[in-house]
Design an enzyme around this catalytic site. Structure first.
Site, PDB file in Angstrom:
ATOM      1  N   CYS A  12       0.869  -1.163   0.000  1.00 51.37           N
ATOM      2  CA  CYS A  12       0.000   0.000   0.000  1.00 51.37           C
ATOM      3  C   CYS A  12       0.913   1.220   0.000  1.00 51.37           C
ATOM      4  O   CYS A  12       2.127   1.092   0.159  1.00 51.37           O
ATOM      5  CB  CYS A  12      -0.890  -0.030   1.239  1.00 51.37           C
ATOM      6  SG  CYS A  12      -2.295   1.079   1.146  1.00 51.37           S
ATOM      7  N   CYS A  88      -4.051  -0.701  -2.600  1.00 51.42           N
ATOM      8  CA  CYS A  88      -4.475   0.676  -2.880  1.00 51.42           C
ATOM      9  C   CYS A  88      -4.161   1.013  -4.326  1.00 51.42           C
ATOM     10  O   CYS A  88      -3.192   0.511  -4.895  1.00 51.42           O
ATOM     11  CB  CYS A  88      -3.859   1.670  -1.902  1.00 51.42           C
ATOM     12  SG  CYS A  88      -2.136   2.066  -2.142  1.00 51.42           S
ATOM     13  N   CYS A  96       7.013  -0.950  -9.033  1.00 59.87           N
ATOM     14  CA  CYS A  96       7.501  -1.598  -7.824  1.00 59.87           C
ATOM     15  C   CYS A  96       8.880  -2.183  -8.074  1.00 59.87           C
ATOM     16  O   CYS A  96       9.202  -2.561  -9.202  1.00 59.87           O
ATOM     17  CB  CYS A  96       6.553  -2.718  -7.396  1.00 59.87           C
ATOM     18  SG  CYS A  96       5.013  -2.113  -6.714  1.00 59.87           S
TER      19      CYS A  96
END
Length: 172
Positions: A12, A88, A96
């Site tokens: 998140c 989220c 990432c």
């Protein structure tokens, strides 16, 4: 996928509410076959006070949770992740880092209870609803027949879980 034990990372943005809740739920519900972790792309450094209140009230040990950056897990080799779930929308849109293992991923976005407005009771209800939504998704996930699903079938199921719409209770 073979049956066994799986490592799961919940991501998140702030790692103060949703991902912490998901970690708590997974480690409670799936403790025999799943070990969950959580991290944030921009961690707040502490659990949201309402997250702490909710988890404590539900019997979770708060000493095992902390708000931390996702690099804690991407820059290590000890934990190989089988699954990574973003909870989220902001984190799902960010790039990432690469995580150890060959994790499958899916987006299980839920509303941010920390963004809720209204009375204290309404805000606390938003935290409880987020917990409920995550618990429902995690319950579906932990019930999957992992040993009988190939990787493509499992990925479809993970995506379907993330698309599950769950009505939010009316506080009125």
């Amino acid at each position: 996928m073979s049956g066994g034990s799986y490592n799961i990372l919940f991501l998140c943005q702030g790692n103060s509410a949703r991902s912490i809740m998901a970690e708590a739920i997974m480690n409670g519900e799936g403790s025999n076959h799943f070990h969950a972790y959580s991290a944030g792309s921009h961690p707040r450094g502490a659990l949201h006070p309402y997250t702490a209140d909710l988890l404590s009230g539900l019997g979770h040990d708060l000493t095992v949770f902390s708000s931390k950056p996702m690099e804690v897990y991407s820059q290590q080799d000890e934990i190989k992740f089988d699954f990574i779930f973003t909870v989220c929308d902001q984190t799902a849109k960010e790039s990432c880092p690469v995580f150890p293992g060959a994790p499958m991923s899916a987006h299980w976005g839920v509303p941010d209870p920390a963004a809720a407005t209204g009375t204290e009771a309404e805000i606390r209800l938003a935290f409880a609803e987020t917990y409920r939504m995550l618990r429902n998704r995690i319950s579906i996930f932990t019930s999957l027949p992992f040993a009988s699903l190939d990787r493509m079938s499992l990925q479809r199921r993970l995506d379907q879980i993330g698309e599950t719409t769950m009505p939010v209770s009316d506080p009125a």
